[in-house]
Scaffold this active site. Structure first.
Site, short mmCIF file in Angstrom:
data_model
loop_
_atom_site.label_atom_id
_atom_site.label_comp_id
_atom_site.label_asym_id
_atom_site.label_seq_id
_atom_site.Cartn_x
_atom_site.Cartn_y
_atom_site.Cartn_z
N ASP A 409 64.90 104.23 22.70
CA ASP A 409 65.11 103.81 21.31
C ASP A 409 66.40 103.05 21.08
O ASP A 409 67.51 103.62 21.48
CB ASP A 409 64.94 105.18 20.81
CG ASP A 409 65.07 104.90 19.13
OD1 ASP A 409 64.02 104.17 18.50
OD2 ASP A 409 65.99 105.43 18.20
N GLU A 462 63.82 99.20 23.49
CA GLU A 462 63.40 98.77 22.05
C GLU A 462 64.66 97.90 21.78
O GLU A 462 65.76 98.51 21.21
CB GLU A 462 63.10 99.98 21.01
CG GLU A 462 62.74 99.43 19.72
CD GLU A 462 63.44 100.15 18.78
OE1 GLU A 462 62.80 100.04 17.65
OE2 GLU A 462 64.20 100.98 18.83
#
Length: 729
Positions: A409, A462
């Site tokens: 993330d 990401e």
């Protein structure tokens, strides 16, 4: 670790000063004065009025109280086994094994690897481990707190009284440890830390393998796995698959809100295991990606503010329940990706922040160590112990829970020191730039370690900027990830499809631009949870037009996406075409499937996935421009785009998208082969909720050059629809 006997001290040393520091709670090595030493056993039990020594196979010996605060001693044979018995003013009698007669539970190799920041299996050394030493069952506790004056382990087993179990520091390592007999599976605990500034506070264990349910408290919990894995076949073949040339269709899922049970509670890990694998197989997904399952204190964070990096959240069951879920998914051939959050962590006072009274895991300077968007601490990636903590954690999820990959993330927030910061709120690197060189080094080291030990897993970034080489090997200057989310494709594609068809001619480039960089990274095309929350509306609600047109547009979007180069990711609920945006507080809208229109979209996603698995031309050459060719990328006036996908053996698929609400009759499309072509997909088919316009399942490519190709066919293009064609009857 083999059983050991405590060593004897040959010369009695003055201990009054050390006993005073013990009683004051500042003695860094309580084992030096407690336990067996030079023919005596010395014990510390605050509040006890008397104590007895219970020799193994011998007669109990009344111990002499040598300090009124609760220090006792008695003569004993050096090295002999024994227990202790404490009596209290209220008449309570408590017999126990002495924690201070056991050798350290960490060896020199562990301390050396921890010291250099290279202990790949750090979780096997630190944390709470149920063990048996000298025939005594208990738990070995170890924690890194280098700036603490003293550390004690507290829990239900000692009435949360930090005086009872002070820990010893192992040399200059900063590691504090103790073996506490009688403590076992299910016991709650924390570490009581006295900082260098004499502040006393409680901290959860950074390495805890299980945590108390957030509704009940913030304690760590001793746990011992009893799960027996049944996925040996899956694990044996996992590292043999070259993922970039394999079909990957990912169903992103939030464990707490996928489905509710009959009593209106969210499914547990075990309840999911009974239903989720069958659903994914039926729908044709190859992988499920779980939004963060590591323990977190705040439900609305969706798990992206992690407080216990080594503990699956207790909201849905135990760590073994989570193992059971992954085992069940593997048994059906479903891979499991887990969202992982190494960029930042919450500032809750009982968690990682200022762990030993200093900025241990984070930077001390808020311009480096505090994230303004999320109110969280940022890891100090330049500290080798912190890198070790995180790299070991990545390996932990892959090895202890058999996860098949990690979606990392907020990588962009790690790469740039000025991420979401105003001028004056950040510090440049040593060369004056904005790049976070320490984070870059960490990410490279992370991917080298993970792929070095588990080459068949997936490390997915990401990353929302144009940082070069995110999914390129580190030896070529890349960050070393296996895949990167294609955020640019996602934004451009949703922007195009949200436009009324009458205006789409002005946004044609949104769909063609992505093919200019489609092979610069190993891309995953994401329609994730981030696109259907916080007022962004559901995917269906983003589509223009009336209700029929919205669903037609959504079906077209999915068929365009599944034919486009790149692996696929769809967030739960998207396959249902649900009307409202996602909320973690409620289940996705399963009731909408009573409506044939919603059910038609689900049927389309199912068909897309199964066709995708059956047609290697859609995935074998995802990493190469040789697997793609435009037929016509410039029919702006008609809102039509068409292209070809090629497999390794030359097999081809044609994708033709008519993204206007007008039926196109006699639309000629160039094709590479002559003869019959089969219409393998038509998103306007009646079975998907469409109007049924199409080519009756086939088209004929005549010997007539068109679009620079040797053959061509006249097609009927349904409105707001995509058709796929393959050669053959």
């Amino acid at each position: 670790m083999p059983d050991r006997k405590p060593s004897a001290v040959t010369t009695r040393t003055p201990i009054d000063g050390e006993l005073s520091r013990l009683i004051e709670g500042v003695l860094a090595d309580p084992h030096r004065v407690l336990g067996p030493h030079d023919g005596v056993v010395r014990a510390w039990r605050p509040g006890a009025v008397s104590m007895r020594l219970l020799p193994e196979g011998g007669t109990p010996v009344e111990m002499e109280q040598i300090r009124p605060e609760g220090v006792f001693e008695a003569p004993a044979e050096t090295g002999a086994g024994y227990r202790l018995e404490a009596r209290y003013q209220d008449g309570t009698v408590f017999a126990y094994d002495d924690p201070y007669r056991f050798w350290p539970t960490l060896g020199d190799v562990d301390l050396h690897l921890i010291g250099e920041g290279n202990h790949r299996h750090l979780w096997r050394a630190l944390g709470a481990h149920v063990r048996t030493y000298d025939g005594v069952h208990g738990t070995a506790f170890a924690v890194w707190a280098p700036s603490a004056r003293s550390v004690r382990v507290v829990g239900d087993f000692n009435q949360w009284d930090g005086r009872v179990h002070p820990m010893r520091v192992l040399g200059s390592s900063g590691i504090w440890e103790i073996f506490v007999p009688g403590v076992g599976d299910g016991d709650l605990y924390k570490f009581e830390i006295l900082s260098a500034g004499d502040r006393l506070f409680l901290k959860a264990d950074p390495m805890a393998f299980r945590a108390q349910h957030p509704a009940h408290g913030t304690a760590s919990m001793v746990t011992e796995s009893r799960h027996e894995w049944h996925d040996q076949g899956w694990m044996a073949t996992r590292d043999k698959v070259e993922r970039i040339h394999a079909p990957i269709s990912i169903y992103e899922l939030h464990v707490g809100s996928w489905r509710k049970s009959d009593d209106n509670h969210y499914f547990t890990y075990r309840e999911l295991a009974e239903t989720l694998p069958d659903y994914l197989i039926d729908m044709g997904f190859t992988h499920v990606e779980l939004m963060p399952v590591a323990e977190h204190p705040y439900d609305p964070s969706w798990g992206y503010q992690v407080s216990s990096y080594y503990a699956p959240t207790a909201r849905f069951g135990t760590p073994d329940d989570f193992r059971y879920l992954i085992d069940a998914l593997h048994s059906r051939g479903i891979g499991v990706l887990v969202d992982w959050v190494p960029a930042h962590f919450p500032s809750d006072e009982w968690s990682l922040g200022r762990f030993d009274g200093t900025a241990l895991y984070e930077h001390d300077d808020p311009r480096l160590g505090f994230h303004p968007d999320w109110g969280t601490f940022v890891f100090n990636f330049g500290r080798h112990e912190v890198r070790n903590f995180l790299i070991a954690n990545a390996l932990f999820w892959l090895e202890e829970f058999h996860a098949d990959g990690l979606r990392v993330d907020a990588v962009a927030s790690m790469l740039y020191r000025d991420y979401s910061r105003k001028e004056g709120e950040w510090l440049p690197n040593q060369f004056g730039g904005r790049e976070n060189l320490e984070a870059v080094g960490f990410l490279k080291q992370l991917n080298e370690a993970v792929y070095g030990e588990h080459p068949g897993i997936m490390m997915v970034a990401e990353e929302s900027t144009a940082w070069p080489g995110v999914s390129r090997p580190t030896y070529l200057g890349g960050l070393g990830f296996g895949f990167k989310w294609n955020m640019g494709w996602m934004h451009d594609t949703l922007d195009y499809f949200s436009k009324d068809p009458i205006h789409r001619r002005y946004h044609h480039n949104d769909l063609t631009f992505g093919l200019l960089y489609a092979w610069s990274e190993n891309f995953i095309l994401p329609l994730s949870h981030d696109e259907v929350v916080h007022g962004k509306a559901s995917l269906l609600s983003k589509m223009p037009g009336d209700y029929w047109q919205k669903r037609a547009n959504l079906r077209s979007l999915y068929a365009w996406m599944w034919a486009h180069p790149g692996k696929k990711l769809l967030f739960m609920g998207g396959e249902l075409a649900q009307d409202w945006e996602w909320s973690h507080e409620r289940s996705i809208d399963w009731a909408s499937l009573h409506d044939p229109g919603h059910r038609g979209v689900q049927d389309l996603v199912r068909a897309l996935n199964h066709l995708y698995l059956d047609l290697p031309q859609l995935w074998q050459r995802d990493d190469s421009p040789e697997g793609f060719r435009w037929i016509d990328a410039s029919d702006v006036e008609n809102n039509v785009l068409s292209f070809l996908r090629y497999g390794d053996d030359g097999r081809v698929l044609a994708c033709v998208a008519n993204l206007s609400p007008v039926v196109r009759h006699g639309y000629r499309v160039g094709l590479p082969e002559g003869g019959d072509w089969r219409e393998v997909l038509n998103t306007d088919a009646l079975e998907f909720g469409g109007s049924g316009v199409g080519n009756a399942g086939r088209a004929y490519a005549a010997d007539r050059s068109w679009h620079g190709l040797p053959f061509s066919a006249e097609l009927v293009l349904p409105p707001l629809a995509v058709v796929w064609l393959t050669p053959g009857g």
